[in-house]
Design an enzyme around this catalytic site. Sequence first.
Site, PDB file in Angstrom:
ATOM      1  N   LYS A  99       0.686  -1.336  -0.070  1.00 14.81           N
ATOM      2  CA  LYS A  99       0.116  -0.020   0.121  1.00 14.81           C
ATOM      3  C   LYS A  99       0.914   1.313  -0.205  1.00 14.81           C
ATOM      4  O   LYS A  99       0.683   2.070   0.754  1.00 14.81           O
ATOM      5  CB  LYS A  99      -0.942  -0.046   1.373  1.00 14.81           C
ATOM      6  CG  LYS A  99      -1.970  -0.964   1.196  1.00 14.81           C
ATOM      7  CD  LYS A  99      -3.181  -0.854   2.287  1.00 14.81           C
ATOM      8  CE  LYS A  99      -4.043  -1.987   2.348  1.00 14.81           C
ATOM      9  NZ  LYS A  99      -3.703  -3.164   3.043  1.00 14.81           N
ATOM     10  N   THR A 112     -11.847  -1.284   3.283  1.00 17.32           N
ATOM     11  CA  THR A 112     -13.042  -1.866   3.558  1.00 17.32           C
ATOM     12  C   THR A 112     -13.370  -1.833   5.051  1.00 17.32           C
ATOM     13  O   THR A 112     -14.583  -1.711   5.460  1.00 17.32           O
ATOM     14  CB  THR A 112     -13.029  -3.201   3.256  1.00 17.32           C
ATOM     15  OG1 THR A 112     -11.823  -4.023   3.611  1.00 17.32           O
ATOM     16  CG2 THR A 112     -13.403  -3.571   1.773  1.00 17.32           C
ATOM     17  N   GLN A 157     -13.487  -5.067   9.876  1.00 15.99           N
ATOM     18  CA  GLN A 157     -14.368  -4.492   8.601  1.00 15.99           C
ATOM     19  C   GLN A 157     -15.763  -4.031   8.690  1.00 15.99           C
ATOM     20  O   GLN A 157     -16.433  -4.312   9.388  1.00 15.99           O
ATOM     21  CB  GLN A 157     -14.171  -5.712   7.735  1.00 15.99           C
ATOM     22  CG  GLN A 157     -12.851  -6.416   7.387  1.00 15.99           C
ATOM     23  CD  GLN A 157     -11.872  -5.731   6.476  1.00 15.99           C
ATOM     24  OE1 GLN A 157     -12.330  -4.679   6.189  1.00 15.99           O
ATOM     25  NE2 GLN A 157     -11.136  -6.322   6.122  1.00 15.99           N
TER      26      GLN A 157
HETATM   27  O1  C5P Z   1      -8.716 -10.630   8.228  1.00 16.24           O
HETATM   28  P1  C5P Z   1      -9.298 -10.196   7.120  1.00 16.24           P
HETATM   29  O2  C5P Z   1      -9.733 -11.131   6.017  1.00 16.24           O
HETATM   30  O3  C5P Z   1      -9.935  -9.090   7.507  1.00 16.24           O
HETATM   31  O4  C5P Z   1      -8.039  -9.473   6.066  1.00 16.24           O
HETATM   32  C1  C5P Z   1      -7.982  -8.778   5.099  1.00 16.24           C
HETATM   33  C2  C5P Z   1      -6.770  -8.348   4.445  1.00 16.24           C
HETATM   34  O5  C5P Z   1      -6.866  -7.337   3.213  1.00 16.24           O
HETATM   35  C3  C5P Z   1      -5.899  -7.534   5.660  1.00 16.24           C
HETATM   36  O6  C5P Z   1      -4.617  -7.845   5.463  1.00 16.24           O
HETATM   37  C4  C5P Z   1      -6.079  -6.116   5.074  1.00 16.24           C
HETATM   38  O7  C5P Z   1      -4.675  -5.399   5.395  1.00 16.24           O
HETATM   39  C5  C5P Z   1      -6.322  -6.150   3.716  1.00 16.24           C
HETATM   40  N1  C5P Z   1      -7.020  -5.077   3.054  1.00 16.24           N
HETATM   41  C6  C5P Z   1      -8.243  -4.658   3.443  1.00 16.24           C
HETATM   42  N2  C5P Z   1      -8.989  -3.706   2.794  1.00 16.24           N
HETATM   43  C7  C5P Z   1      -8.293  -3.046   1.848  1.00 16.24           C
HETATM   44  C8  C5P Z   1      -7.243  -3.452   1.472  1.00 16.24           C
HETATM   45  C9  C5P Z   1      -6.707  -4.414   1.972  1.00 16.24           C
HETATM   46  O8  C5P Z   1      -8.917  -5.253   4.275  1.00 16.24           O
HETATM   47  N3  C5P Z   1      -9.087  -1.861   1.139  1.00 16.24           N
END
Ligand code: C5P
Length: 236
Positions: free
Chosen positions: A60, A117, A186
């Site tokens: 990122k 998200t 989330q």
């Molecule tokens: O544990 P979980 O399924 O929530 O993990 C989602 C992963 O995706 C994490 O590593 C987070 O940093 C990443 N991510 C996110 N939202 C974004 C970009 C990346 O949750 N917009």
Amino acid sequence: MTELIVSLDVDEKESAEKLVEMLGESVDYYKIGAVLLMASGMDIVKSLEKQGKKIFFDLKFFDIPNTVEHAVYHACRMRPFFLTVHVSGGPAMLKAAIAGRNKSGVQTRIIGVTILTSFNQQDIELLGFKRNIESYIERLATLAFESGIDGIVCSARDLEFLRKKFPENFLMVCPGIRPGISLDDQKRVASVRQAARAGADYIVVGRPILESKNPLAIVQQIKEEIKENETQQKNS
Ligand code: C5P
């Protein structure tokens, strides 16, 4: 076809390697980001590459164009399949990311994060943005597309309007997938079925797999749901 990317947000290289071994052939793509890299260094990248896994380097990047160009160049030399930058870094930064990738000679796909998200309308208003979150996401997605990067990270909930606007080869990668009921931190989440139905090219799943007593069973269930959706779409 929607592909599964497992997010290796674990605190030790050994735990990551154990999980990759347990999941075996059932997972081809792994996301490595700040947590694992800070905890274990770059060795894990080499170890996964040796096993033929495709790496989603979730760094990122968000900085001035010159810094991003050089950082992307070095990151791409590790041969990741994907590399993330923040679209809000702006067109000059996105173009610098492409320049860095091209200089490396590696075909890494540069993917731009639109809005995390974990953000909802209230969170973006706290930052001073008055627009509605969907229009802000659409603006960022357009910037990403016009700058020439390969795709975006967005919520599967955004796919309905984003898919109509951009060509099929503009990749859409969706985290915030919750096969169960726990949301963790989330906010704009979707189920595997919703994401597959809405046309996610890739879904990123971390904690629902990592925190499960049986990660392989969760992976199999996710893949089964993706397959079922495909069959339904073929038959409709
Ligand atoms: O544990 P979980 O399924 O929530 O993990 C989602 C992963 O995706 C994490 O590593 C987070 O940093 C990443 N991510 C996110 N939202 C974004 C970009 C990346 O949750 N917009």
